[in-house]
Structures are given as structure tokens and as C-alpha cells.
Scaffold this motif. Structure first.
Motif, PDB file in Angstrom:
ATOM      1  N   GLU A   7      -4.167 -61.442 -32.647  1.00  0.00           N
ATOM      2  CA  GLU A   7      -3.890 -60.154 -32.365  1.00  0.00           C
ATOM      3  C   GLU A   7      -3.135 -59.387 -33.502  1.00  0.00           C
ATOM      4  O   GLU A   7      -3.050 -58.040 -33.419  1.00  0.00           O
ATOM      5  N   ILE A   8      -2.575 -60.075 -34.673  1.00  0.00           N
ATOM      6  CA  ILE A   8      -1.924 -59.757 -35.870  1.00  0.00           C
ATOM      7  C   ILE A   8      -2.509 -60.237 -36.921  1.00  0.00           C
ATOM      8  O   ILE A   8      -2.714 -61.493 -36.728  1.00  0.00           O
ATOM      9  N   PRO A   9      -3.383 -59.642 -37.994  1.00  0.00           N
ATOM     10  CA  PRO A   9      -3.911 -60.517 -39.049  1.00  0.00           C
ATOM     11  C   PRO A   9      -2.826 -61.313 -39.932  1.00  0.00           C
ATOM     12  O   PRO A   9      -1.427 -60.953 -39.654  1.00  0.00           O
ATOM     13  N   PRO A  10      -3.016 -62.399 -40.575  1.00  0.00           N
ATOM     14  CA  PRO A  10      -1.917 -63.219 -41.273  1.00  0.00           C
ATOM     15  C   PRO A  10      -1.187 -62.275 -42.438  1.00  0.00           C
ATOM     16  O   PRO A  10      -1.585 -61.559 -42.812  1.00  0.00           O
ATOM     17  N   VAL A  11       0.100 -62.562 -41.984  1.00  0.00           N
ATOM     18  CA  VAL A  11       1.211 -61.652 -42.910  1.00  0.00           C
ATOM     19  C   VAL A  11       2.312 -62.579 -43.128  1.00  0.00           C
ATOM     20  O   VAL A  11       2.653 -63.746 -42.698  1.00  0.00           O
ATOM     21  N   GLU A  12       3.155 -62.288 -44.497  1.00  0.00           N
ATOM     22  CA  GLU A  12       4.070 -62.850 -44.559  1.00  0.00           C
ATOM     23  C   GLU A  12       5.366 -62.531 -43.844  1.00  0.00           C
ATOM     24  O   GLU A  12       5.389 -61.129 -43.649  1.00  0.00           O
ATOM     25  N   LEU A  13       6.250 -63.368 -43.490  1.00  0.00           N
ATOM     26  CA  LEU A  13       7.404 -62.967 -42.600  1.00  0.00           C
ATOM     27  C   LEU A  13       8.302 -61.947 -43.532  1.00  0.00           C
ATOM     28  O   LEU A  13       8.959 -62.839 -44.436  1.00  0.00           O
ATOM     29  N   PRO A  14       8.496 -60.657 -43.008  1.00  0.00           N
ATOM     30  CA  PRO A  14       9.613 -59.901 -44.037  1.00  0.00           C
ATOM     31  C   PRO A  14      10.728 -60.478 -43.606  1.00  0.00           C
ATOM     32  O   PRO A  14      11.388 -60.926 -42.683  1.00  0.00           O
ATOM     33  N   ASP A  15      11.962 -59.780 -44.278  1.00  0.00           N
ATOM     34  CA  ASP A  15      13.356 -59.803 -44.011  1.00  0.00           C
ATOM     35  C   ASP A  15      13.694 -58.911 -43.044  1.00  0.00           C
ATOM     36  O   ASP A  15      14.350 -57.928 -43.464  1.00  0.00           O
ATOM     37  N   PHE A  16      13.705 -59.312 -41.742  1.00  0.00           N
ATOM     38  CA  PHE A  16      13.970 -58.432 -40.517  1.00  0.00           C
ATOM     39  C   PHE A  16      15.239 -58.678 -40.168  1.00  0.00           C
ATOM     40  O   PHE A  16      15.875 -59.714 -40.483  1.00  0.00           O
ATOM     41  N   VAL A  17      15.990 -57.957 -39.246  1.00  0.00           N
ATOM     42  CA  VAL A  17      17.287 -58.017 -38.709  1.00  0.00           C
ATOM     43  C   VAL A  17      17.228 -58.092 -37.042  1.00  0.00           C
ATOM     44  O   VAL A  17      16.215 -57.294 -36.429  1.00  0.00           O
ATOM     45  N   VAL A  18      17.849 -58.596 -36.404  1.00  0.00           N
ATOM     46  CA  VAL A  18      18.247 -58.541 -34.938  1.00  0.00           C
ATOM     47  C   VAL A  18      19.612 -58.241 -34.761  1.00  0.00           C
ATOM     48  O   VAL A  18      20.490 -58.863 -35.497  1.00  0.00           O
ATOM     49  N   GLU A  19      20.006 -57.089 -34.485  1.00  0.00           N
ATOM     50  CA  GLU A  19      21.372 -56.626 -34.315  1.00  0.00           C
ATOM     51  C   GLU A  19      21.604 -55.911 -33.064  1.00  0.00           C
ATOM     52  O   GLU A  19      20.727 -55.436 -32.240  1.00  0.00           O
ATOM     53  N   VAL A  20      23.029 -55.442 -32.872  1.00  0.00           N
ATOM     54  CA  VAL A  20      23.555 -54.966 -31.489  1.00  0.00           C
ATOM     55  C   VAL A  20      23.435 -53.525 -31.682  1.00  0.00           C
ATOM     56  O   VAL A  20      23.976 -53.060 -32.909  1.00  0.00           O
ATOM     57  N   PRO A  21      22.699 -52.731 -30.958  1.00  0.00           N
ATOM     58  CA  PRO A  21      22.218 -51.429 -31.209  1.00  0.00           C
ATOM     59  C   PRO A  21      23.522 -50.597 -30.970  1.00  0.00           C
ATOM     60  O   PRO A  21      24.413 -51.172 -30.215  1.00  0.00           O
ATOM     61  N   ARG A  22      23.928 -49.387 -31.805  1.00  0.00           N
ATOM     62  CA  ARG A  22      25.083 -48.713 -31.466  1.00  0.00           C
ATOM     63  C   ARG A  22      25.065 -48.014 -30.058  1.00  0.00           C
ATOM     64  O   ARG A  22      26.182 -48.021 -29.362  1.00  0.00           O
ATOM     65  N   GLU A  23      23.952 -47.789 -29.473  1.00  0.00           N
ATOM     66  CA  GLU A  23      23.800 -47.193 -28.116  1.00  0.00           C
ATOM     67  C   GLU A  23      23.404 -48.385 -27.228  1.00  0.00           C
ATOM     68  O   GLU A  23      22.276 -49.008 -27.411  1.00  0.00           O
ATOM     69  N   ARG A  24      24.181 -48.539 -26.115  1.00  0.00           N
ATOM     70  CA  ARG A  24      24.047 -49.752 -25.326  1.00  0.00           C
ATOM     71  C   ARG A  24      22.816 -49.496 -24.524  1.00  0.00           C
ATOM     72  O   ARG A  24      21.954 -50.524 -24.017  1.00  0.00           O
ATOM     73  N   GLU A  25      22.097 -48.369 -24.293  1.00  0.00           N
ATOM     74  CA  GLU A  25      21.008 -47.942 -23.740  1.00  0.00           C
ATOM     75  C   GLU A  25      19.750 -48.421 -24.202  1.00  0.00           C
ATOM     76  O   GLU A  25      18.769 -48.621 -23.716  1.00  0.00           O
ATOM     77  N   HIS A  26      19.900 -48.869 -25.607  1.00  0.00           N
ATOM     78  CA  HIS A  26      18.935 -49.483 -26.549  1.00  0.00           C
ATOM     79  C   HIS A  26      18.701 -50.728 -26.563  1.00  0.00           C
ATOM     80  O   HIS A  26      18.114 -51.528 -27.094  1.00  0.00           O
ATOM     81  N   GLY A  27      19.606 -51.436 -25.136  1.00  0.00           N
ATOM     82  CA  GLY A  27      19.458 -52.818 -25.021  1.00  0.00           C
ATOM     83  C   GLY A  27      20.605 -53.501 -25.690  1.00  0.00           C
ATOM     84  O   GLY A  27      21.623 -53.039 -26.260  1.00  0.00           O
ATOM     85  N   ASP A  28      20.724 -54.832 -25.507  1.00  0.00           N
ATOM     86  CA  ASP A  28      21.772 -55.890 -25.939  1.00  0.00           C
ATOM     87  C   ASP A  28      21.505 -56.032 -27.317  1.00  0.00           C
ATOM     88  O   ASP A  28      22.347 -56.140 -28.087  1.00  0.00           O
ATOM     89  N   PHE A  29      20.452 -56.339 -27.864  1.00  0.00           N
ATOM     90  CA  PHE A  29      20.022 -56.519 -29.279  1.00  0.00           C
ATOM     91  C   PHE A  29      18.688 -55.687 -29.604  1.00  0.00           C
ATOM     92  O   PHE A  29      17.897 -55.390 -28.458  1.00  0.00           O
ATOM     93  N   ALA A  30      18.405 -55.265 -30.815  1.00  0.00           N
ATOM     94  CA  ALA A  30      17.264 -54.626 -31.113  1.00  0.00           C
ATOM     95  C   ALA A  30      16.711 -55.432 -32.509  1.00  0.00           C
ATOM     96  O   ALA A  30      17.703 -55.827 -33.075  1.00  0.00           O
ATOM     97  N   THR A  31      15.458 -55.188 -32.734  1.00  0.00           N
ATOM     98  CA  THR A  31      14.955 -55.555 -34.007  1.00  0.00           C
ATOM     99  C   THR A  31      13.985 -54.572 -34.790  1.00  0.00           C
ATOM    100  O   THR A  31      13.290 -53.838 -33.966  1.00  0.00           O
TER     101      THR A  31
END
Length: 564
Positions: free
Chosen positions: A31-55
Motif C-alpha cells: 500500500e506504501i512503497p518501501p521507505v526509510e522511517l523519518p524523524d516524526f513526532v507524536v504530540e499533544v495538539p494545542r486544540e483538543r478538537e484535534h484529538g488527544d495526540f496527533a502525528t
């Protein structure tokens, strides 16, 4: 839960692992071609309507995958392991952000965690025991501490406390400016008052000190030693008066700061840099590294080699080192003592000195980024809607001691900290004295006292707060309970952010929010009810809240009273 210090961090790590697993599955399924894992973040959004966490993971892969980020996000969400604890649903938002919505009860684990860790709840290990020096106040020992010094004292002490709580080994240091021209003018000023009090003519020099405290110092010297300095040579008289006055002023500064809750590990004398040869040593190191030259009889530092507009004199034509030379030697000494990081808190009027100091540090062979300078804006004192410019007692500026006498230690500390250092501060004396919820420090302290009153009521019934293991914490289902538990879960994250940003005002803002959530809960729900199990769960929530309030206030140097 053993070893866990933050429910939020534990959840973040769990979601990061789930995303890595989802990406692997999506690649494996084509479903996704082979890729290298980037330096991503999982964080608490400033606006709570965006969920408890976002990435942002899907937003970082389009170039590699040659796919639209939203398509990548959809593939990731479809492959997320369904066993991820507390995960209720996942949403793809905007161009490809992934928002995680959790079961509201996920935050409840912060309650027993806070109770079990007690005064250690909120500690993080950012510093990894590295050594950091925080130098603050460092006012000239030629007079009393004023409002700007008081703000620097509150900020510096709280920053030091937060860094300690975040895993650094902290040294609090005061740099005593007891050398140079200001000390000579100080001695001449005391001498003038000494003469006047003994019936002789005296004149305070241009650039001298005119405060009532100088007259008081001269009077005390006469009370202790009489007129014995009238007939000695002038150098002996000036040196004797300077030493007496400096000792008195430094003693007064130490007492005023200790009464303000600020205690230093090191009091460092500028004069000692000259006496020990460290100024000459710093200049020699700069000379060996090619950053000094002579011009028109003076010695210059090549500041222009480090992006500054002009070079700086470090030794005058008369052979006397400048203040800048002593400051360079002082910072060389700091790094030679082994500090990994050096933090200075200066008034905003010193902004031009920051680049000069960093240039000198680089010239000495150290990392200029190891020095951080926090610039602090001015304080204006208000009473009755009017700016207070003068002290009633001294006829000059309002002193630190007068302020504490006027509003108390807790209000003074909290008010100085509740705004960021780089913003101007209007200190409202009337508000600071008010015993009402309009006063932010009263509002927070009252929250702690309210919880303590519940525990006293419990003790009168012959009961105590139950152990965390004996409580069914999932009985806490009310919106106000979950909102309070959610904010308690944030405390370690708030400590980490305050430490990274050198921003104690974050803790002041946070603890005010926790107090507000406690008051909102208390005004609607009873803690001690006819339902024993629910009562125990709520008591545990109260104890967790009490610990967070106390720990946060301790970082600010403010008491957590049990009664008000």
C-alpha cells in the motif's frame, strides 16, 4: 506502571510504536512503497478538537513514497494495530495529519502515579545529571536590591529549581561586582558622608551614590569606630570605608535574598579574578589564540572576528583592565570549573553584551551555545492605579525588603514569575494583597488548602486517604474528574517544557489551571459521599491534585498552605 514517570509519555511511546508497526504492515502489503522511517513526532495538539495526540508522519513521506500525504495517512490508519491500549478512533485531518482520540479514562492512570511518587511526581531526566550554573541578580553591592533585582531573583531561583527537578546538577551563583570604578566612587561617597557627619565638608563625586543608605552606613561606621579615619592617609581611609561598606551591603543583600527564599551555592568576587591572576590568564589565552592586538597604547579584543561591529578594549592605556576583561575571565573560570552549561539572567539593557560575551567564549575555545542569556524586561509597580516610583522609607526606589513586607513572600515570588521574562511586568500591589480568587497566588494556594480541609474532615472520622492499590480509579467518570486527571497527567511534560525553554511562567500558568479545575470539581461534586468506593476514588484524585499543586508551587518558591 513501575518505572513510568509520565502517563502522557507512556501513551506517546505506545502510539509511536503502533505507527512504526502500521508503516511496516502498509509497506509489506504494497500500500506504501518501501521507505526509510523519518524523524516524526507524536504530540499533544494545542486544540483538543484535534484529538488527544496527533502525528505528522504521513506529511514527511510523500517525497519518498511519491504519494499524496492523505493517501499515506489513510494507509497508516488502516494498518494500526487494533490492540493499542485506550485507542478509541483515528481520524485523518487536513492534508494528512493523523489524530488519535482515546478513551477519556486513559488519563486516570496519572492519579495513582502521582500519589505513589509523591514529591517526585513530575520529575524528568532531561539533564542526565549534567552540571549547569545559573548566575542571577549579581547586583552591584553598592546599594539596596530593587524591583528589577527581585524579578531576577524569583526567575533565577525558579529556573534553577526546575532544572534540578528536570535532572540537572545545578549551582546557583551570585557575581559580586566588588572591583572597578563603581567601588571607588562608592568609597568616595561614603567618605563624603563620613566627613559631613563629623562636621567637615564632604562632596559626593560625579557618578557617586546619593542614597540615604550611604548616610546610614557612614553613621554606623562612626558609631562603631569613631573618627579614627580623619587623620590617616586618604588611600587607607578609602580602602577601609570601602571594605566596611561592601561587607555591610553584601551582608544586607544576602539577608534580603535569603528572606526571599533565595540561597546561593557560590558568592563569587570579581576582585578575586584580579587578585588570583585569572584576568591576566584569560587575556594570555586570547593572545595565544590570536585575538588580541595593541593599538594606541590600549589592548583590544578582535570582537569583529565574531560578527560584531567593532573591536573592544580589554586593557586601557593606563594598564587597567576593563569590566569586559574581567567578565571574559569570569566566564572562562565558569567553563574551567567544568560546567556543561552556563545560564545568565540579565536585565534587558544588557542585550548588546550578549553577542560580545558569546564571541569571547568562542575565542577562548569554548562552545558559545553552552552560554544561554535570559534577558529580563522592566517591572512597573502600581498601587491605586498609579505607578509607584519612590520608596516612602528611602525616598528612592522600592526595595525588595519593602515589597515583601507589603505583599508577603508568596505573592511577590508568584507575581514576578507569572509573566515570561521577555515581557514587561506590571506588578499590582493592591491585587497582590487581596485575599480573594482575583489574586492568582491566593487562588492556587486556596485550592491546596481546600484539599487539606477535606483530609482534616476525613481524619475527624478516623479515616485516611486509601492506598492507590486499594482503589477502583475507573469509578471516576464525571467530566470534571476526567478533566482534572488529564491536567495532572500533563505535569511531567510541563516541567520538561519549562526546563527546555527556561520558562517558569509555564509552571505558574499550569498550576493556576489545575487550581481552576479543582475548584470547578469541588463546587459541583462532593468528595466524601455515602458510596465508600466512589469516596475512595475521589480521595485519591484529591491527594494526586494536592501533590501536583505542592510540587509545582515548590518549583516557584511559593508555599502550599494547609489552612487559609
Amino acid at each position: 506502571m513501575s518505572g513510568v514517570i509520565s502517563v502522557v509519555e507512556e501513551m506517546r511511546v505506545a502510539l509511536e510504536k503502533a505507527l512504526v508497526e502500521a508503516l511496516g504492515k502498509a509497506v509489506e502489503a504494497g500500500e506504501i512503497p518501501p521507505v526509510e522511517l523519518p524523524d516524526f513526532v507524536v504530540e499533544v495538539p494545542r486544540e483538543r478538537e484535534h484529538g488527544d495526540f496527533a502525528t505528522n508522519l504521513a506529511m514527511l513521506l510523500p517525497k519518498q513514497a511519491r504519494m499524496a500525504p492523505r493517501k499515506i495517512a489513510e494507509a497508516l490508519t488502516q494498518n494500526l494495530p487494533r490492540s493499542t491500549r485506550w485507542l478509541e478512533r483515528v481520524e485523518v485531518a487536513g492534508p494528512g495529519f493523523i489524530n488519535f482520540i482515546l478513551d477519556p479514562r486513559w488519563v486516570l492512570e496519572s492519579v495513582p502515579l502521582a500519589v505513589n511518587r509523591q514529591s517526585d511526581y513530575g520529575r524528568v531526566q532531561l539533564g542526565k545529571n549534567k552540571e549547569v550554573q545559573v548566575e542571577f541578580v549579581s547586583a552591584n553591592p553598592t546599594g539596596l536590591l530593587h524591583m528589577g533585582n527581585a524579578r531576577g531573583a524569583a526567575l533565577g531561583d525558579s529556573i534553577a529549581a526546575i532544572l534540578e527537578f528536570a535532572g540537572w546538577q545545578v549551582t546557583r551563583e551570585y557575581y559580586i561586582n566588588d572591583a572597578g570604578n563603581q567601588v571607588e566612587n562608592f568609597a568616595l561617597s561614603v567618605e563624603a558622608r563620613y566627613f559631613e557627619l563629623l562636621g567637615r565638608e564632604g562632596e559626593v563625586p560625579e557618578g557617586g551614590y546619593h542614597g540615604q543608605d550611604i548616610i546610614d552606613t557612614a553613621r554606623r561606621y562612626i558609631e562603631e569606630h569613631g573618627d579614627k579615619l580623619l587623620n590617616v592617609d586618604r588611600r587607607t581611609r578609602l580602602d577601609t570605608l570601602a571594605q566596611y561598606a561592601l561587607d555591610e551591603k553584601i551582608g544586607g543583600i544576602k539577608k534580603a535574598l535569603a528572606d526571599f527564599g533565595v540561597n546561593y551555592d557560590v558568592w563569587f568576587s570579581e576582585q578575586s579574578l584580579h587578585d588570583s591572576g585569572k584576568v591576566d590568564g584569560a587575556l594570555q589565552r586570547l593572545r595565544e589564540r590570536g585575538f588580541l592586538y595593541e593599538l594606541e597604547g590600549a589592548l583590544w579584543f578582535k570582537a569583529s572576528a565574531f560578527g560584531l561591529e567593532k573591536d573592544e578594549v580589554v586593557v586601557r592605556k593606563n594598564g587597567i583592565p576593563t569590566y569586559y576583561a574581567a567578565d571574559i575571565a569570569y566566564h572562562m573560570d565558569k567553563f574551567d570549573r567544568g560546567f556543561d552549561r552556563v545560564i545568565n539572567i540579565w536585565g534587558a539593557d544588557h542585550h548588546g553584551h550578549v553577542a560580545r560575551m558569546k564571541g569571547a567564549i568562542k575565542a577562548l575555545g569554548y562552545d558559545p551555545d553552552a552560554l544561554q542569556v535570559l534577558l529580563m524586561q522592566l517591572v512597573r509597580l502600581f498601587s491605586g492605579g498609579e505607578i509607584v516610583r519612590m520608596s516612602k522609607r528611602t525616598g528612592q526606589f522600592v526595595t525588595l525588603e519593602e515589597l515583601v513586607d507589603e505583599v508577603g513572600l508568596d505573592a511577590a515570588r508568584y507575581f514576578f514569575i507569572m509573566r515570561s521574562a521577555d515581557s514587561h511586568l506590571d506588578f499590582d500591589l493592591d491585587l497582590a494583597r487581596t485575599q480573594s480568587n482575583d489574586n492568582p497566588v491566593y487562588y492556587v494556594q486556596y485550592a491546596h488548602a481546600r484539599i487539606c480541609s477535606i483530609f482534616r474532615q476525613l481524619a475527624e472520622q478516623g479515616r485516611g486517604v486509601p492506598g492507590a492499590d486499594a482503589v477502583n480509579i475507573e469509578l471516576l467518570r464525571e467530566e470534571a474528574e476526567l478533566a482534572l486527571a488529564r491536567r495532572l497527567a500533563d505535569f511531567p511534560e510541563e516541567v520538561a517544557l519549562a526546563a527546555r525553554q527556561l520558562a517558569p511562567h509555564r509552571i505558574a500558568r499550569y498550576v493556576h489551571e489545575v487550581a481552576g479545575l479543582l475548584h470547578s470539581f469541588y463546587n459541583v461534586h462532593r468528595v466524601i459521599t455515602d458510596d465508600l468506593e466512589l469516596t475512595n476514588a475521589r480521595l485519591l484524585l484529591m491527594e494526586a491534585t494536592r501533590m501536583v499543586l505542592r510540587n509545582a508551587l515548590t518549583l516557584l518558591g511559593v508555599r502550599a498552605p494547609e489552612k487559609m
